[in-house]
Enzyme design. Structure first.
Site, PDB file in Angstrom:
ATOM      1  CB  SER A  54       2.004  -5.023   2.813  1.00 23.72           C
ATOM      2  OG  SER A  54       3.409  -4.884   2.835  1.00 23.72           O
ATOM      3  CD  GLU A 191      -0.840   3.084   2.767  1.00 26.74           C
ATOM      4  OE1 GLU A 191      -0.228   2.786   3.819  1.00 26.74           O
ATOM      5  OE2 GLU A 191      -1.425   2.237   2.073  1.00 26.74           O
TER       6      GLU A 191
HETATM    7  O1  KIV Z   1       3.024  -2.668   5.224  1.00 24.56           O
HETATM    8  C1  KIV Z   1       3.415  -1.965   4.292  1.00 24.56           C
HETATM    9  O2  KIV Z   1       3.846  -2.442   3.226  1.00 24.56           O
HETATM   10  C2  KIV Z   1       3.368  -0.524   4.452  1.00 24.56           C
HETATM   11  C3  KIV Z   1       3.591   0.313   3.235  1.00 24.56           C
HETATM   12  C4  KIV Z   1       2.333   0.372   2.457  1.00 24.56           C
HETATM   13  C5  KIV Z   1       4.112   1.646   3.577  1.00 24.56           C
HETATM   14  O3  KIV Z   1       3.124  -0.046   5.513  1.00 24.56           O
END
Ligand code: KIV
Length: 274
Positions: A54, A191
Site C-alpha cells: 500500500s 481483506e
Molecule cells: O499493503 C497493505 O497495506 C496490505 C493491508 C491492506 C493488509 O496488504
C-alpha cells in the site's frame, strides 16, 4: 508455557502470535513504510508492523499497488527494520514477484529477507501460487497469506467491493485458507470479506487470522497507517476507524509556519545565533 503481559518487551515472533491466538489475545497490526513512523508505532507496543505494498498508494501516489517494485519494497522494509525493536516485521511481496514460477519467487523472497532483515513475508493468493509459497516456506522463510480482496489482482476483478459474498467464492476462500495452513503459513490476512465467513474460517484454523474489513471474529486487526491516522482524505470505507485527524493537524501547522515566515515573525531573537 510462556505468558505475554502488557509490558512484555520481548520481540514478537510467529510463535508468540500462535500463543496469542491460543489464549484469545487479539493481535494488533499496522502498516509502516519509514524509519520515523515505524519507531513511534513500535514504541507504542504494536505486535506486528506490515511494510505493505500500500506504500504504492500512500507513499508514491499511485492508484493501485501494482507499480511497487522489489527494490522499492526493500527500501521501505530496510528503513522500517532500522527502527523496530519489538514488533514482528512483515514485508509484502510486490505484484509479479510471486506468480507461478517458484524458483523466481524464492529468489525474490530471499532478496527481501536478506536485504531488509525482515522477520517474515506476506503473499497475496491461494491455490494458484501454492507451489511458490511452499518452496519459500521450505527455505525457512515464514509466510503470512492474504486472501479475500487482493489489491494486486484488481485488474482481474475490476472492483474493490466485498469479496466472497457468493457461496462458490466463499468455498474457494475456505479451501485456500486450509491449504495455506497445510503448507505452513503462520497466519493469514483476510481483506474485505463478510464477518460471519471470517469467523467461520478463523475457528477452522489453528493459525492466527488478521482482518481488514473482516469484522470482529478474527484473531487480530490491521489498518493502513495513513488511513487510521487521518492523513488520507476522501477514503472512508465502512471498516475504517480514524484515530486522529493528522491531515488537519499538519495543514494547520504548515499554514502557521508559512504565515510566520511571511510576517517575519520566524525566526525571532531566541531562534537566532549571536
Ligand atoms: O499493503 C497493505 O497495506 C496490505 C493491508 C491492506 C493488509 O496488504
Amino acid at each position: 508455557m510462556s505468558i505475554k503481559t502488557e509490558n512484555d518487551k520481548r520481540k514478537v515472533t510467529t510463535y508468540r502470535l500462535k500463543e496469542m491466538k491460543e489464549r484469545g489475545e487479539k493481535i494488533s497490526m499496522l502498516t509502516a513504510y519509514d524509519y520515523s513512523m515505524a519507531s513511534i508505532i513500535d514504541q507504542a507496543g504494536m505486535d506486528v508492523i506490515l511494510v505493505g505494498d500500500s506504500a504504492s498508494n500512500v507513499m508514491a501516489g499511485n492508484t493501485t499497488t501494482l507499480p511497487m517494485t522489489l527494490d522499492q519494497i526493500i527500501y521501505h522494509g530496510s528503513s522500517v527494520m532500522k527502527a523496530v525493536k519489538h514488533a514482528l516485521v512483515v514485508v509484502d511481496m510486490p505484484f509479479g514477484t510471486c506468480s507461478g514460477n517458484p524458483f523466481k519467487s524464492l529468489e525474490a523472497a530471499i532478496r527481501i529477507m536478506r536485504e531488509t532483515g525482515a522477520d517474515t513475508l506476506k503473499i497475496e493468493g491461494g491455490e494458484e501460487i501454492i507451489t511458490d509459497i511452499k518452496m519459500i516456506i521450505d527455505a525457512g522463510i515464514p509466510v503470512m497469506g492474504h486472501l479475500g480482496l487482493m489489491p494486486q489482482s484488481i485488474n482481474k476483478y475490476g472492483t474493490y467491493t466485498v469479496r466472497a459474498k457468493e457461496q462458490a467464492e466463499a468455498e474457494k476462500l475456505i479451501s485456500d485458507a486450509l491449504l495455506l495452513e497445510k503448507v505452513g503459513c503462520y497466519a493469514i490476512t483476510f481483506e474485505k470479506i463478510p464477518a460471519k465467513l471470517a469467523g467461520e474460517i478463523t475457528s477452522k484454523l489453528t493459525i492466527p487470522t488478521i482482518g481488514i474489513g473482516a469484522g470482529p471474529n478474527v484473531d487480530g486487526q490491521v489498518l493502513v497507517m495513513h488511513d487510521m491516522l487521518g492523513l488520507t482524505k476522501g477514503f472512508s470505507p465502512k471498516f475504517l476507524r480514524r484515530y486522529a485527524d493528522l491531515h488537519t493537524t499538519i495543514f494547520e501547522a504548515v499554514s502557521s509556519y508559512i504565515k510566520d515566515i511571511k510576517s517575519a515573525d520566524f525566526p525571532n531573537e531566541n531562534e537566532s545565533y549571536h
